[in-house]
Scaffold this motif. Structure first.
Motif, PDB file in Angstrom:
ATOM      1  N   CYS A 129      18.615  38.254   0.131  1.00 36.38           N
ATOM      2  CA  CYS A 129      19.674  37.578   0.891  1.00 36.38           C
ATOM      3  C   CYS A 129      21.040  37.828   0.247  1.00 36.38           C
ATOM      4  CB  CYS A 129      19.400  36.079   0.950  1.00 36.38           C
ATOM      5  SG  CYS A 129      17.791  35.644   1.667  1.00 36.38           S
ATOM      6  N   HIS A 155      25.121  36.874   0.374  1.00 42.26           N
ATOM      7  CA  HIS A 155      25.933  35.731   0.810  1.00 42.26           C
ATOM      8  C   HIS A 155      27.287  36.129   1.387  1.00 42.26           C
ATOM      9  CE1 HIS A 155      28.622  35.869  -2.713  1.00 42.26           C
ATOM     10  NE2 HIS A 155      27.565  36.005  -3.486  1.00 42.26           N
ATOM     11  N   HIS A 156      27.979  35.134   1.959  1.00 44.29           N
ATOM     12  CA  HIS A 156      29.268  35.363   2.602  1.00 44.29           C
ATOM     13  C   HIS A 156      30.394  35.398   1.576  1.00 44.29           C
ATOM     14  CE1 HIS A 156      30.698  31.107   2.464  1.00 44.29           C
ATOM     15  NE2 HIS A 156      29.399  30.828   2.505  1.00 44.29           N
ATOM     16  N   PHE A 190      21.488  29.966   0.259  1.00 46.38           N
ATOM     17  CA  PHE A 190      20.227  30.282   0.939  1.00 46.38           C
ATOM     18  C   PHE A 190      19.061  29.397   0.492  1.00 46.38           C
ATOM     19  CE2 PHE A 190      22.639  34.294   1.132  1.00 46.38           C
ATOM     20  CZ  PHE A 190      22.598  34.527   2.502  1.00 46.38           C
ATOM     21  N   HIS A 202      24.562  37.547   5.448  1.00 44.56           N
ATOM     22  CA  HIS A 202      25.302  36.527   6.190  1.00 44.56           C
ATOM     23  C   HIS A 202      26.790  36.823   6.102  1.00 44.56           C
ATOM     24  CE1 HIS A 202      26.971  32.179   6.328  1.00 44.56           C
ATOM     25  NE2 HIS A 202      26.941  32.682   7.538  1.00 44.56           N
ATOM     26  N   SER A 203      27.453  37.013   7.253  1.00 41.94           N
ATOM     27  CA  SER A 203      28.889  37.258   7.319  1.00 41.94           C
ATOM     28  C   SER A 203      29.247  38.466   6.453  1.00 41.94           C
ATOM     29  CB  SER A 203      29.646  35.994   6.912  1.00 41.94           C
ATOM     30  OG  SER A 203      31.012  36.090   7.231  1.00 41.94           O
ATOM     31  N   GLY A 229      26.390  40.447   5.667  1.00 43.15           N
ATOM     32  CA  GLY A 229      25.913  41.315   6.737  1.00 43.15           C
ATOM     33  C   GLY A 229      26.592  42.668   6.702  1.00 43.15           C
ATOM     34  N   CYS A 234      23.197  37.831  10.097  1.00 39.05           N
ATOM     35  CA  CYS A 234      23.550  36.493  10.575  1.00 39.05           C
ATOM     36  C   CYS A 234      25.067  36.310  10.551  1.00 39.05           C
ATOM     37  CB  CYS A 234      22.932  35.423   9.675  1.00 39.05           C
ATOM     38  SG  CYS A 234      21.155  35.489   9.538  1.00 39.05           S
ATOM     39  N   SER A 236      27.374  38.021  11.641  1.00 38.03           N
ATOM     40  CA  SER A 236      27.912  39.280  11.122  1.00 38.03           C
ATOM     41  C   SER A 236      28.649  40.054  12.199  1.00 38.03           C
ATOM     42  CB  SER A 236      26.775  40.124  10.541  1.00 38.03           C
ATOM     43  OG  SER A 236      26.105  39.436   9.511  1.00 38.03           O
ATOM     44  N   ARG A 266      28.662  29.846  12.970  1.00 37.18           N
ATOM     45  CA  ARG A 266      28.634  31.031  12.109  1.00 37.18           C
ATOM     46  C   ARG A 266      27.790  30.814  10.852  1.00 37.18           C
ATOM     47  NH1 ARG A 266      34.142  34.413  10.681  1.00 37.18           N
ATOM     48  NH2 ARG A 266      33.180  36.125   9.542  1.00 37.18           N
ATOM     49  N   PRO A 310      22.475  30.110   8.269  1.00 34.73           N
ATOM     50  CA  PRO A 310      21.563  29.872   7.139  1.00 34.73           C
ATOM     51  C   PRO A 310      21.662  28.463   6.563  1.00 34.73           C
ATOM     52  CG  PRO A 310      22.594  32.013   6.926  1.00 34.73           C
ATOM     53  CD  PRO A 310      23.309  31.298   8.042  1.00 34.73           C
TER      54      PRO A 310
END
Length: 272
Positions: free
Chosen positions: A38, A40-41, A49, A106-107, A110, A130, A132, A246, A249
Motif C-alpha cells: 500500500c 499512501h497519499h 492503511f 491512494h491518491s 496511485g 484509489c 487516483s 477521495r 481507505p
C-alpha cells in the motif's frame, strides 16, 4: 499492528505489516494469499492503511510503509518526483523479495503505483488505484498556500472536502491528526511533483489487471479521472464505494477490503 524498519537506499524505512512479527531486518510472514503493498497519499503515511489492513488480514498479506520524509521513515525531505518515489518503491519490493506484488495506491500513491507499473513492470502483479488520477490539476493557489506554510507564513491546511458528508467526524478528525505527522516541507514538494507528472498518454501501456476505486461523493474532476483510468487502462474495472469520497481507505476500509479480495479472487483464484 506490527511494524519494523528496513534500510532502503540508505533510508530507515518504517514498514507496517500483519501477522506475526519477525526479527529485525527479516521479512515478515507473507504467506497468506497475495502480498498487497500500500502506497499512501501526499500528506499521509503508511498508518493510514491500518483499518484496511486489519480488514484484509487473513485473506491476503497487506504491507504499508512511510515514504522518506513522512512520519517515522528517515530523511526530512520528499523524494521530489513521482519517478523517484516509484524507484524507491521498487527498491523496497526488491529488499523484501516480493516481486511481483499487488500494489495499492491512494491518491499520490496511485500515481506512484502507475509509474511503477509503467517503468518497472516486473515488480507489479496487479494494481488497485484509489482516489487516483492520470493527471492532477493542482491549483497555483494550493501550491502557494503550502509554500507559505513551509516558510512559516501561513497555518497548516486541512481540507475536509476530501471526505464524504457521510463520513463520521472521528474519522475526519483522525485524518487531520495524521496530516500533522508529516512536515509540510515534505508535503509541498509532493504537490509540486504531482503537478509535474502525468500518465494520460501512457495508460494503454499498463499491462496488469487493474481495479480503480472511487468514492460516490468525490468531486466531478476526480470522478472523471477514475472513469478515464478505467476506460483507458486495457485490463481495468471501476468500482464505486458509497458513503465515501477521495479518502476511501480511511472512510470505508471494510468495503475496500472486500473489493480487493473479490478482485484478487477473480484474477488469481484466492478465496474471499
Amino acid at each position: 499492528m506490527p511494524v519494523k524498519y528496513f534500510a532502503v537506499e540508505g533510508v530507515a524505512t518504517h514498514v507496517y505489516h500483519t501477522g506475526a512479527t519477525t526479527l529485525p531486518e527479516q521479512v515478515p510472514d507473507l504467506s497468506v494469499g497475495q502480498t498487497v503493498l500500500c502506497l499512501h497519499h501526499s500528506g499521509g503515511n503508511g498508518d493510514n492503511f491500518r483499518p484496511f489492513m486489519r480488514e484484509l488480514e487473513g485473506r491476503h498479506s497487506p504491507l504499508a510503509f512511510d515514504f522518506p520524509g513522512h512520519h517515522r521513515s528517515g530523511s526530512l525531505d520528499s523524494l521530489g518526483s513521482v519517478g523517484k518515489m516509484a524507484e524507491f518503491s521498487a527498491a523496497l519490493i526488491d529488499r523484501l523479495s516480493i516481486a511481483p506484488t499487488v500494489v495499492l495506491g491512494h491518491s499520490m500513491g496511485g500515481s506512484v503505483a502507475l509509474e511503477l507499473a509503467l517503468t518497472r513492470p516486473e515488480c507489479v502483479r496487479a494494481l488497485v488505484l484509489c482516489g487516483s488520477a492520470a493527471r492532477y490539476p493542482e491549483s497555483p493557489e494550493l501550491l502557494d498556500r503550502y509554500r507559505l506554510i513551509t516558510e512559516g507564513k501561513a497555518k497548516r491546511h486541512f481540507d475536509p472536502s476530501a471526505y464524504s458528508p457521510s463520513t463520521p467526524k472521528e474519522i475526519v478528525g483522525a485524518g487531520f491528526a495524521d496530516s500533522l505527522k508529516t512536515d509540510p516541507r515534505a508535503v509541498y514538494p509532493n504537490l509540486v511533483a504531482l503537478r509535474a507528472w502525468e500518465a494520460e498518454s501512457r495508460l494503454a501501456q499498463v499491462g496488469v489487471p487493474t481495479l480503480v476505486v472511487g468514492g460516490a461523493d468525490e468531486d466531478a474532476t476526480m470522478r472523471e479521472q477514475a472513469e478515464k483510468l478505467a476506460s483507458q487502462i486495457p485490463a481495468a474495472t471501476l468500482q464505486v464505494v458509497e458513503r465515501a469520497a477521495r479518502m476511501v481507505p480511511q472512510e470505508r476500509p471494510d468495503a475496500l477490503a472486500d473489493l480487493v479480495a473479490d478482485f484478487l479472487g477473480e484474477r488469481f483464484g484466492e478465496r474471499r
